[in-house]
Write a protein that holds these residues in place. Sequence first.
Motif, PDB file in Angstrom:
ATOM      1  N   ILE A  30      17.829 -12.154   2.571  1.00  0.00           N
ATOM      2  CA  ILE A  30      17.691 -11.232   4.059  1.00  0.00           C
ATOM      3  C   ILE A  30      16.108 -10.961   3.891  1.00  0.00           C
ATOM      4  O   ILE A  30      15.458 -11.016   5.157  1.00  0.00           O
ATOM      5  N   PRO A  31      15.350 -10.101   3.011  1.00  0.00           N
ATOM      6  CA  PRO A  31      14.273  -9.934   3.245  1.00  0.00           C
ATOM      7  C   PRO A  31      13.046 -11.078   3.411  1.00  0.00           C
ATOM      8  O   PRO A  31      12.092 -10.695   4.323  1.00  0.00           O
ATOM      9  N   TYR A  32      13.499 -11.967   2.829  1.00  0.00           N
ATOM     10  CA  TYR A  32      12.690 -13.314   3.274  1.00  0.00           C
ATOM     11  C   TYR A  32      12.755 -13.719   4.613  1.00  0.00           C
ATOM     12  O   TYR A  32      11.944 -13.799   5.361  1.00  0.00           O
ATOM     13  N   LEU A  33      13.934 -13.674   5.199  1.00  0.00           N
ATOM     14  CA  LEU A  33      14.242 -14.094   6.605  1.00  0.00           C
ATOM     15  C   LEU A  33      13.742 -13.094   7.562  1.00  0.00           C
ATOM     16  O   LEU A  33      13.232 -13.353   8.445  1.00  0.00           O
ATOM     17  N   VAL A  34      13.768 -11.769   7.232  1.00  0.00           N
ATOM     18  CA  VAL A  34      13.046 -10.563   7.950  1.00  0.00           C
ATOM     19  C   VAL A  34      11.634 -10.888   8.134  1.00  0.00           C
ATOM     20  O   VAL A  34      11.167 -10.906   9.437  1.00  0.00           O
TER      21      VAL A  34
END
Length: 261
Positions: free
Chosen positions: A121-125
């Motif tokens: 999720i940090p990557y997608l954010v």
Amino acid sequence: MTQTVQLPAVPSPDRAAAVFLILHIVAMFGAFMMLGPAFDFPEVLRYPSADRFALFAANQSVIRPTYWVLTMTGVTQILISVLLFHVAGSRRGAFATLALTFGTLAGLCQALGFGRWVILIPYLVEQAGLGQAGAGLLEGAFNHYSGMLVGEHLANIFWGIWLASMNVTLLRTTDISRGFCWFGLVMSPVLILLAGEQIGISGDILDPLVDFGFPLLAVWHLLLAVQLLQRRGGAHFQPLGRGWTVASAALAAGMAAPALL
């Protein structure tokens, strides 16, 4: 003349199992309490991806390490399952094997479901912040697959089977409190019912199960830990005194109180 070699005694798993039972519940419920104000958990899981991204980006200094702790509870679930398998001793049979299998599967599914918040999720954010239009679609897909299917639906089914099998094993192989084991058996269908949200069971049914079922599940873990510590590797379990019963009821009431206010 043949000399007999005496092997050292194998340490009892009782104390280690008790420690991991306590750590597991403290970590799980402590993390959920952190996620409530920081991430609007669990309602946030039903928000649009863009809203989740915004909340995550604003509070990820709290959210990310908290989900790392929850990911590790999948590992402690596996350790608990293995240690309790050995607590059953040489008399363990088919139900102990079921408990070991489904407890391990539940822990693996929990780790996979929670772990996406630590790495993916940090990557997608970050990609969404760079204007990548597909980031929200990917997050929604992983929310439904890794989160709902693996981390909630399958994990809760496996968790419920583990709880039922573990209590049957304790009933068949130890002299632990019969009432305690029946309490765990009654709780096991609650975990399986929680898997119903992903196939359309109403939140009006599930919300009370979460609000009151999880505190009772926490009490089961803690009372088992107490009995294992009192046993100290011996052959017999000590009966639970009235003080522990009253304390556990008060703890469950305190944990459920926010839902009533």
